[in-house]
Design a protein around this motif. Sequence first.
Motif, PDB file in Angstrom:
ATOM      1  N   SER A  69       0.776  -1.090  -0.010  1.00 36.77           N
ATOM      2  CA  SER A  69      -0.040  -0.035  -0.087  1.00 36.77           C
ATOM      3  C   SER A  69       0.764   1.422  -0.060  1.00 36.77           C
ATOM      4  CB  SER A  69      -1.059  -0.069   1.205  1.00 36.77           C
ATOM      5  OG  SER A  69      -0.324  -0.246   2.463  1.00 36.77           O
ATOM      6  N   PHE A  70       2.111   1.339   0.627  1.00 37.18           N
ATOM      7  CA  PHE A  70       2.998   2.328   0.541  1.00 37.18           C
ATOM      8  C   PHE A  70       3.572   2.812  -0.803  1.00 37.18           C
ATOM      9  CE2 PHE A  70       7.033   4.391   0.149  1.00 37.18           C
ATOM     10  CZ  PHE A  70       6.974   5.453   1.239  1.00 37.18           C
ATOM     11  N   LEU A  71       3.774   1.557  -1.623  1.00 34.08           N
ATOM     12  CA  LEU A  71       4.246   1.815  -3.051  1.00 34.08           C
ATOM     13  C   LEU A  71       3.008   2.485  -3.807  1.00 34.08           C
ATOM     14  CD1 LEU A  71       6.318  -1.053  -4.027  1.00 34.08           C
ATOM     15  CD2 LEU A  71       7.129   1.121  -3.676  1.00 34.08           C
ATOM     16  N   ILE A  72       1.626   1.771  -3.525  1.00 33.68           N
ATOM     17  CA  ILE A  72       0.555   2.364  -4.111  1.00 33.68           C
ATOM     18  C   ILE A  72       0.361   3.925  -3.828  1.00 33.68           C
ATOM     19  CG2 ILE A  72      -1.965   2.127  -4.422  1.00 33.68           C
ATOM     20  CD1 ILE A  72      -1.570  -0.991  -3.974  1.00 33.68           C
ATOM     21  N   GLU A  73       0.243   4.209  -2.552  1.00 35.44           N
ATOM     22  CA  GLU A  73       0.077   5.482  -2.379  1.00 35.44           C
ATOM     23  C   GLU A  73       1.126   6.678  -2.662  1.00 35.44           C
ATOM     24  OE1 GLU A  73      -2.603   6.816  -0.492  1.00 35.44           O
ATOM     25  OE2 GLU A  73      -3.609   4.951  -0.638  1.00 35.44           O
ATOM     26  N   TYR A  74       2.406   6.047  -2.472  1.00 37.72           N
ATOM     27  CA  TYR A  74       3.487   7.148  -2.545  1.00 37.72           C
ATOM     28  C   TYR A  74       4.064   7.050  -4.156  1.00 37.72           C
ATOM     29  CZ  TYR A  74       7.841   9.383  -2.236  1.00 37.72           C
ATOM     30  OH  TYR A  74       9.088  10.189  -2.114  1.00 37.72           O
ATOM     31  N   SER A  75       3.838   6.135  -4.858  1.00 42.95           N
ATOM     32  CA  SER A  75       4.489   6.076  -6.311  1.00 42.95           C
ATOM     33  C   SER A  75       3.286   6.023  -7.347  1.00 42.95           C
ATOM     34  CB  SER A  75       5.302   4.913  -6.393  1.00 42.95           C
ATOM     35  OG  SER A  75       6.528   4.793  -5.571  1.00 42.95           O
ATOM     36  N   GLY A  76       2.136   5.858  -6.891  1.00 43.33           N
ATOM     37  CA  GLY A  76       0.976   5.955  -7.476  1.00 43.33           C
ATOM     38  C   GLY A  76       0.827   4.777  -8.517  1.00 43.33           C
ATOM     39  N   GLN A 218      -9.261   5.049  -4.946  1.00 44.59           N
ATOM     40  CA  GLN A 218      -7.997   5.475  -4.279  1.00 44.59           C
ATOM     41  C   GLN A 218      -7.180   4.196  -4.403  1.00 44.59           C
ATOM     42  OE1 GLN A 218      -9.986   7.233  -0.538  1.00 44.59           O
ATOM     43  NE2 GLN A 218      -8.440   8.580  -0.736  1.00 44.59           N
ATOM     44  N   LYS A 219      -7.849   3.094  -4.892  1.00 43.77           N
ATOM     45  CA  LYS A 219      -6.629   1.760  -5.087  1.00 43.77           C
ATOM     46  C   LYS A 219      -6.101   2.005  -6.476  1.00 43.77           C
ATOM     47  CE  LYS A 219      -9.136  -1.081  -1.728  1.00 43.77           C
ATOM     48  NZ  LYS A 219      -9.531  -2.255  -1.318  1.00 43.77           N
ATOM     49  N   GLY A 220      -6.696   2.994  -7.273  1.00 41.07           N
ATOM     50  CA  GLY A 220      -6.011   2.935  -8.731  1.00 41.07           C
ATOM     51  C   GLY A 220      -7.235   2.019  -9.636  1.00 41.07           C
ATOM     52  N   GLN A 221      -8.067   1.408  -9.218  1.00 40.56           N
ATOM     53  CA  GLN A 221      -9.098   0.772  -9.965  1.00 40.56           C
ATOM     54  C   GLN A 221      -9.938   1.689 -10.752  1.00 40.56           C
ATOM     55  OE1 GLN A 221     -10.585  -1.209  -6.343  1.00 40.56           O
ATOM     56  NE2 GLN A 221      -9.648  -3.062  -6.762  1.00 40.56           N
ATOM     57  N   ILE A 222     -10.262   1.071 -11.961  1.00 41.01           N
ATOM     58  CA  ILE A 222     -11.193   1.599 -13.000  1.00 41.01           C
ATOM     59  C   ILE A 222     -12.574   1.787 -12.528  1.00 41.01           C
ATOM     60  CG2 ILE A 222     -12.098   2.384 -15.213  1.00 41.01           C
ATOM     61  CD1 ILE A 222      -9.049   1.292 -16.099  1.00 41.01           C
ATOM     62  N   ILE A 223     -13.397   2.519 -11.841  1.00 38.88           N
ATOM     63  CA  ILE A 223     -14.679   2.193 -11.327  1.00 38.88           C
ATOM     64  C   ILE A 223     -15.720   2.966 -11.984  1.00 38.88           C
ATOM     65  CG2 ILE A 223     -13.787   1.737  -9.134  1.00 38.88           C
ATOM     66  CD1 ILE A 223     -14.448   4.977  -8.302  1.00 38.88           C
ATOM     67  N   ALA A 224     -15.296   3.907 -12.921  1.00 37.67           N
ATOM     68  CA  ALA A 224     -16.358   4.641 -13.707  1.00 37.67           C
ATOM     69  C   ALA A 224     -15.709   5.325 -14.971  1.00 37.67           C
ATOM     70  CB  ALA A 224     -17.166   5.630 -12.881  1.00 37.67           C
ATOM     71  N   PHE A 225     -16.535   6.087 -15.655  1.00 36.58           N
ATOM     72  CA  PHE A 225     -16.014   6.820 -16.774  1.00 36.58           C
ATOM     73  C   PHE A 225     -16.744   8.286 -17.025  1.00 36.58           C
ATOM     74  CE2 PHE A 225     -15.284   2.605 -18.447  1.00 36.58           C
ATOM     75  CZ  PHE A 225     -13.877   2.664 -18.837  1.00 36.58           C
ATOM     76  N   GLY A 226     -16.206   9.295 -17.522  1.00 37.78           N
ATOM     77  CA  GLY A 226     -16.744  10.552 -18.010  1.00 37.78           C
ATOM     78  C   GLY A 226     -16.731  10.616 -19.329  1.00 37.78           C
ATOM     79  N   PHE A 256      -6.092   9.568  -7.375  1.00 38.86           N
ATOM     80  CA  PHE A 256      -5.168   8.764  -7.173  1.00 38.86           C
ATOM     81  C   PHE A 256      -3.620   8.966  -7.756  1.00 38.86           C
ATOM     82  CE2 PHE A 256      -3.195   4.899  -9.071  1.00 38.86           C
ATOM     83  CZ  PHE A 256      -3.198   4.114  -7.924  1.00 38.86           C
ATOM     84  N   SER A 257      -3.787   9.634  -9.073  1.00 44.08           N
ATOM     85  CA  SER A 257      -2.681   9.885  -9.978  1.00 44.08           C
ATOM     86  C   SER A 257      -1.934  10.854  -9.432  1.00 44.08           C
ATOM     87  CB  SER A 257      -3.051   9.828 -11.506  1.00 44.08           C
ATOM     88  OG  SER A 257      -3.466   8.526 -11.783  1.00 44.08           O
ATOM     89  N   ALA A 258      -2.496  11.865  -8.867  1.00 42.68           N
ATOM     90  CA  ALA A 258      -1.744  13.180  -8.488  1.00 42.68           C
ATOM     91  C   ALA A 258      -1.205  13.238  -7.380  1.00 42.68           C
ATOM     92  CB  ALA A 258      -2.847  14.250  -8.988  1.00 42.68           C
ATOM     93  N   ARG A 259      -1.364  12.214  -6.440  1.00 42.88           N
ATOM     94  CA  ARG A 259      -0.973  12.314  -4.997  1.00 42.88           C
ATOM     95  C   ARG A 259       0.663  12.714  -4.825  1.00 42.88           C
ATOM     96  NH1 ARG A 259      -2.773   6.483  -3.491  1.00 42.88           N
ATOM     97  NH2 ARG A 259      -1.606   6.200  -5.511  1.00 42.88           N
ATOM     98  N   LYS A 260       1.332  12.136  -5.539  1.00 46.15           N
ATOM     99  CA  LYS A 260       2.952  12.492  -5.406  1.00 46.15           C
ATOM    100  C   LYS A 260       3.085  13.883  -5.818  1.00 46.15           C
ATOM    101  CE  LYS A 260       7.454  11.099  -6.591  1.00 46.15           C
ATOM    102  NZ  LYS A 260       8.039  12.437  -6.546  1.00 46.15           N
ATOM    103  N   ALA A 261       2.437  14.495  -6.754  1.00 43.55           N
ATOM    104  CA  ALA A 261       2.738  15.929  -7.441  1.00 43.55           C
ATOM    105  C   ALA A 261       1.758  16.786  -6.190  1.00 43.55           C
ATOM    106  CB  ALA A 261       1.915  15.999  -8.709  1.00 43.55           C
ATOM    107  N   ILE A 262       0.901  16.561  -5.459  1.00 42.63           N
ATOM    108  CA  ILE A 262       0.238  17.173  -4.609  1.00 42.63           C
ATOM    109  C   ILE A 262       1.248  17.287  -3.452  1.00 42.63           C
ATOM    110  CG2 ILE A 262      -1.545  16.988  -2.922  1.00 42.63           C
ATOM    111  CD1 ILE A 262      -3.551  15.820  -5.025  1.00 42.63           C
ATOM    112  N   PHE A 521      -7.653  -7.846   5.452  1.00 44.49           N
ATOM    113  CA  PHE A 521      -8.850  -7.243   5.471  1.00 44.49           C
ATOM    114  C   PHE A 521      -8.982  -6.098   4.741  1.00 44.49           C
ATOM    115  CE2 PHE A 521      -8.350  -9.648   9.789  1.00 44.49           C
ATOM    116  CZ  PHE A 521      -8.988 -10.700   9.363  1.00 44.49           C
ATOM    117  N   GLN A 522      -8.383  -5.778   3.579  1.00 43.27           N
ATOM    118  CA  GLN A 522      -8.279  -4.538   2.524  1.00 43.27           C
ATOM    119  C   GLN A 522      -9.722  -4.273   2.440  1.00 43.27           C
ATOM    120  OE1 GLN A 522      -5.665  -2.745   2.647  1.00 43.27           O
ATOM    121  NE2 GLN A 522      -5.089  -4.219   3.984  1.00 43.27           N
ATOM    122  N   ASP A 523     -10.703  -5.098   2.112  1.00 45.14           N
ATOM    123  CA  ASP A 523     -12.032  -4.715   1.829  1.00 45.14           C
ATOM    124  C   ASP A 523     -12.947  -4.919   2.797  1.00 45.14           C
ATOM    125  OD1 ASP A 523     -11.361  -4.069  -0.986  1.00 45.14           O
ATOM    126  OD2 ASP A 523     -11.108  -6.064  -1.531  1.00 45.14           O
TER     127      ASP A 523
END
Length: 591
Positions: A69-76, A218-226, A256-262, A521-523
């Motif tokens: 989860s650290f790599l997911i959160e920190y590195s996107g 927030q997990k980087g999963q595709i859940i919808a479209f615009g 999700f993708s902008a976290r490091k830049a933020i 127990f992630q979900d």
Amino acid sequence: MIPQSFIHDLLNRVNIIDTIDRHISLKKSGANYVACCPFHNEKTPSFMVSPTKQFYHCFGCGAHGNVISFLIEYSGLGFVDAVEELAASVGMQVPKQQSDAKASVRSPSNEQNENAVITVQDLLTVMRTATQFYREQLKHSEKAIAYLKERGLTGETAARFGIGYAPDDWNNLATLFADYKSEKTKETLIRAGLVISGEEGKQYDRFRDRIMFPILNQKGQIIAFGGRAIGQGEPKYLNSPETDLFVKGQEIYNLFSARKAIRDAGCIIVVEGYMDVVALSQYGIDYAVATLGTSTTGNHIQKLLRQSDKIVFCFDGDNAGKKAAWRALENSLAQLTDGKTIHFLFLPEGEDPDSYVRQNGKAMFEQQIAQSIPLSEFLLLELTRDLNLQASENRAKLIRDAKPLLQLIKAPALMLMLLKRLSGMCDLDQSELKTLLQIKHAAPARMQKHIPRKQPISPYHWLILLLLFNPGYYHALDQKLVMRSDDINEELALLKFLVEFLNTRPDIVNSASTVSVLTYFQDSPHKALLEKIESEILDLDDKMDLEAEFSGALKKLQEMQRKKRMSELHNKPLSLLTDDEKRELKRLATY
């Protein structure tokens, strides 16, 4: 798609300290390691990493997890990419799995599969497959490519955001899924929001002739479209409907993708549209996000403030932009804490972030951000607009209008500043103004006379903590004692859940593994409480006799049940007690 057994083995092989230290500098502090949190701005380290239990926790923003989860959160990174990177670092090979597209195909002749329950994983699979399809279609659509070029987007930017194109046909997805005619596949596509079921059961694609923007959670999963119409189509933007995966009022585009830049910028820009986010990113402003066609909610604000101490809402300068900004302000007041700031930026009328950055460039746009208006200034400007405060009636109106807004604010220092400003504007003493506004929480915490005492830890809480620290304590647990407890209590519900899980996992109970049980127990709906309690492992004193503490917690639970049962029996009239109950009462009284 990756076996849980492989994840478990990987986490046992990888050292979280080594991995995190490659990204941020960790310092030894007792049995643990500390650093300034990489997920929010701070000057005093509150980010701790446990080498014994292999998890991290930030006491400032609440970020918690394992090395994946650290790599997911920190590195996107996505989940699979994070696992593959870790596996490569220790020389492990991720097991080959069936592709997502193949995994979603089920034989229509198989009656058991036909009637199978549609799972979240089924929905995620069709969303990934549809995304790949839309991206391939973009490569072959001159019309869509011409539109994106006209909007100034490069192919590299389109690929980075996963942008695609839904062709102008009614049944594109029918050609994509080999088992489209099966009832389960049809229902899965409908529940994912990709297909609409019309009159007489006819089905057709929701998105047609639109530029497609994947929306990630927030997990980087595709859940919808615009879907953005090309040309003059209506509506201009069409979002996926709310589904089991997607709730509009909770998700934020590009977060999700902008976290490091933020983190690097120390700021989040909130804009109104997908194209605004994409255009800003192409000009090097990667810390922009957008709400999804809805007003900014309190949920949005909470998520954003976890990522940064500063939010800048960027709106058009017209009336619609001002109204949207005011709604954002109203929903922000209850979420603000001292040290967090919210600003508002209004672009010249007729401009949006997309057009402004293309005409003026990154430097000019960031200059506008630097000149954005703090929330407190915007609040007072709007409340006093068109009011002549020389008139007592207008000052009374200002107090009336400010009252419901100020009552939402929980940040004590900000409240004091606003009270000072308002009292000066209304020519009133602060005490008089507080009385009129019915403000009861304006004083900072250090000035309050009565500070509530910290509640003692419950035996349920203590047992959960020690089982998380060492699942081997399960062998000393009196399961019947736990399971017959009938309190309506979130901690007891979690304890029972944990006991039932460990009852099925002797491999964990008997293992010397350092992998956090929370990995499984992630979900789970109990995840937030599990994280909170697990973080307390960092405070455990290595001189404590934890076995004695575990035994003591069981005895305390037993005593609680004894007193409760005695109270139940005492509350019954003596004449109504059975002989067995009388003997039970006597036994309990002499225990």
